[in-house]
Design a protein around this motif. Structure first.
Motif, PDB file in Angstrom:
ATOM      1  N   PRO A 127      46.258 -22.537 -26.536  1.00  0.00           N
ATOM      2  CA  PRO A 127      45.906 -21.421 -25.649  1.00  0.00           C
ATOM      3  C   PRO A 127      44.920 -21.870 -24.573  1.00  0.00           C
ATOM      4  O   PRO A 127      44.534 -23.039 -24.515  1.00  0.00           O
ATOM      5  CB  PRO A 127      45.274 -20.409 -26.602  1.00  0.00           C
ATOM      6  N   SER A 128      44.485 -20.939 -23.739  1.00  0.00           N
ATOM      7  CA  SER A 128      43.511 -21.285 -22.703  1.00  0.00           C
ATOM      8  C   SER A 128      42.586 -20.103 -22.455  1.00  0.00           C
ATOM      9  O   SER A 128      42.884 -18.957 -22.816  1.00  0.00           O
ATOM     10  CB  SER A 128      44.207 -21.690 -21.393  1.00  0.00           C
TER      11      SER A 128
ATOM     12  N   LEU B 134      44.212 -16.472 -23.362  1.00  0.00           N
ATOM     13  CA  LEU B 134      45.631 -16.420 -23.028  1.00  0.00           C
ATOM     14  C   LEU B 134      46.409 -17.326 -23.973  1.00  0.00           C
ATOM     15  O   LEU B 134      46.032 -18.471 -24.187  1.00  0.00           O
ATOM     16  CB  LEU B 134      45.838 -16.879 -21.581  1.00  0.00           C
ATOM     17  N   HIS B 135      47.508 -16.804 -24.542  1.00  0.00           N
ATOM     18  CA  HIS B 135      48.290 -17.625 -25.453  1.00  0.00           C
ATOM     19  C   HIS B 135      49.706 -17.093 -25.568  1.00  0.00           C
ATOM     20  O   HIS B 135      50.015 -15.965 -25.154  1.00  0.00           O
ATOM     21  CB  HIS B 135      47.621 -17.696 -26.831  1.00  0.00           C
ATOM     22  N   ASP B 136      50.566 -17.928 -26.135  1.00  0.00           N
ATOM     23  CA  ASP B 136      51.939 -17.495 -26.384  1.00  0.00           C
ATOM     24  C   ASP B 136      52.038 -16.897 -27.783  1.00  0.00           C
ATOM     25  O   ASP B 136      51.154 -17.088 -28.629  1.00  0.00           O
ATOM     26  CB  ASP B 136      52.908 -18.682 -26.257  1.00  0.00           C
TER      27      ASP B 136
ATOM     28  N   PHE C 127      54.090 -13.688 -23.962  1.00  0.00           N
ATOM     29  CA  PHE C 127      52.772 -14.061 -23.453  1.00  0.00           C
ATOM     30  C   PHE C 127      51.802 -12.939 -23.790  1.00  0.00           C
ATOM     31  O   PHE C 127      52.105 -11.751 -23.604  1.00  0.00           O
ATOM     32  CB  PHE C 127      52.824 -14.286 -21.940  1.00  0.00           C
TER      33      PHE C 127
ATOM     34  N   ALA D 187      47.649 -11.635 -23.398  1.00  0.00           N
ATOM     35  CA  ALA D 187      46.351 -11.780 -22.739  1.00  0.00           C
ATOM     36  C   ALA D 187      45.348 -10.851 -23.418  1.00  0.00           C
ATOM     37  O   ALA D 187      45.581  -9.646 -23.532  1.00  0.00           O
ATOM     38  CB  ALA D 187      46.457 -11.438 -21.256  1.00  0.00           C
TER      39      ALA D 187
ATOM     40  N   LEU E 222      51.284 -20.899 -19.361  1.00  0.00           N
ATOM     41  CA  LEU E 222      50.315 -19.818 -19.261  1.00  0.00           C
ATOM     42  C   LEU E 222      50.015 -19.535 -17.797  1.00  0.00           C
ATOM     43  O   LEU E 222      50.245 -20.376 -16.927  1.00  0.00           O
ATOM     44  CB  LEU E 222      49.039 -20.197 -20.014  1.00  0.00           C
TER      45      LEU E 222
ATOM     46  N   PHE F  27      52.212 -16.811 -12.518  1.00  0.00           N
ATOM     47  CA  PHE F  27      52.771 -17.852 -13.361  1.00  0.00           C
ATOM     48  C   PHE F  27      53.540 -18.858 -12.504  1.00  0.00           C
ATOM     49  O   PHE F  27      53.996 -18.532 -11.405  1.00  0.00           O
ATOM     50  CB  PHE F  27      53.765 -17.272 -14.378  1.00  0.00           C
TER      51      PHE F  27
END
Length: 378
Positions: free
Chosen positions: A272-273, A284-286, A292, A294, A324, A337
């Protein structure tokens, strides 16, 4: 009579200062030439801070670079200032515009932006995994540049962050370097100073050195990984208790852990970020390589304020899996994106669930939250 003249002059000066403090930064750089008194007002540190406080927070800084192909083309880097509205409406024209553009050296790397200043790192090519690095500050609006920091020698497993310490009115850059044992050493430089300062070791290392520390509330924040095996790790073997947010306090030169949102019950498929836009921290991650997600920390420092802002499928966005967002606009309402095709950007507006695809010219770029200011680099 002399006292009355002095009082009138002071009142006039205050009125002029009040009016000028609402003028955008770029015209102010020209208004300094009107007369000596205006130059004195606009250059005064009190006015500069007042103007920064009143500057609209609707600008964006784009760090651009030519792609690595074709090989015979000279690589170029630069900074472009733009309003958020202009960039969303026409990204290509914004990136191509020569106005408000500043050139960077090929060796430069943008570490972050704060109060209208940009922190730039300049590297020498690594030798046996060791690099020499210098940092300087740049105000891209005025073109003023600070002196370089003292040289810092670190290994290639080093993450960076840039922010502002209000308590000392100083701008600082922080490096976090991990060694083969997994120990993360932090060093701090305050611009205008003469040396680097060692800080407490981090309890985890930022697992992506390309993700700069996110500045908010006088702190720099990284996603970190508690890793007992040092430099090597397998993301598939990472568990939730190994993942943490490390928050570094620029005033105290100390760090602490910020807990992840309670709603995360399994490790994301990919790394993630973190991001900071406006006054909020975002995670933020999948989700299972199909959606997606947030999260927004609405009150920074309050771990109970984590809120799931968005969950949307990759199919609806029309983006490749695992990519992301590159930027968030309008207080978390518009996400940008990278599209499925080269040099395609996808804008998603969560207010009306709309998706807009835009082709841009052959130019790579990173986006940073920015505010135009008259702050002078040290």
């Amino acid at each position: 009579m002399a006292a009355q003249h002095l009082t009138a002059a002071l009142l006039l000066c205050e009125v002029v200062m009040e009016i000028l403090s609402w003028v955008p930064a770029k015209p102010l750089t020209r208004l300094k030439l009107v007369c000596k008194s205006w130059n004195s007002i606009i250059s005064h540190p009190h006015f500069v801070k007042l103007h920064l406080h009143r500057s609209p927070k609707n600008a964006i800084l784009l760090s651009t670079r030519t792609p690595t192909f074709p090989r015979d083309e000279e690589k170029k880097q630069g900074l472009v200032l733009s309003s958020v509205e202009s960039f969303i409406q026409n990204p290509s024209s914004t990136l191509d515009a020569q106005e408000n553009r500043r050139s960077l050296q090929v060796e430069d790397w943008v570490v972050g932006s704060c109060n209208g200043l940009v922190c730039v790192a300049r590297f020498l090519d690594p030798i046996n995994g060791i690099i020499d690095i210098w940092f300087h500050l740049l105000n891209p609006l005025t073109g003023l540049i600070s002196e370089n920091s003292p040289c810092l020698r670190v290994n290639v497993h080093t993450a960076f962050g840039f922010g502002y310490d209000e308590s000392s009115d100083s701008y600082k850059v922080v490096t976090a370097t991990r060694d083969s044992s997994g120990t993360v050493t932090a060093q701090v430089y305050s611009f205008g100073g003469s040396s680097w300062k060692r800080a407490n070791s981090f309890p985890a290392f930022p697992f992506s050195v390309e993700d700069n520390g996110q500045f908010i509330g006088g702190t720099l924040n990284w996603l970190g990984l508690c890793n007992p095996h040092g430099d090597d790790y397998d993301w598939a073997a990472v568990t939730l208790d190994m993942l943490m947010i490390v928050s570094f306090d620029l005033k105290l030169d100390t760090n602490k852990q910020i807990l992840l949102p309670k709603g995360i019950d399994e490790i994301p498929r990919e790394e993630p970020s973190l991001g900071v836009w406006g006054n909020s921290l975002y995670l933020l991650h999948d989700y299972k390589n199909t959606h997606f997600i947030a999260w927004q920390m609405k009150e920074f420092g309050d771990e109970n304020s984590w809120t799931q802002l968005l969950k949307i499928s990759f199919d609806h966005l029309g983006v490749e899996m695992l990519l992301l967002p590159e930027f968030i606009f309008e207080n978390g309402n518009i996400f940008m994106f990278m599209g499925r095709h080269s040099f395609e950007e996808v804008f998603y507006d969560r207010r009306d669930n709309s998706v807009k695809r835009v082709n841009i010219n052959n130019l790579d770029f990173d986006a940073y939250d920015y505010v135009e200011s008259l702050i002078q680099p040290c």
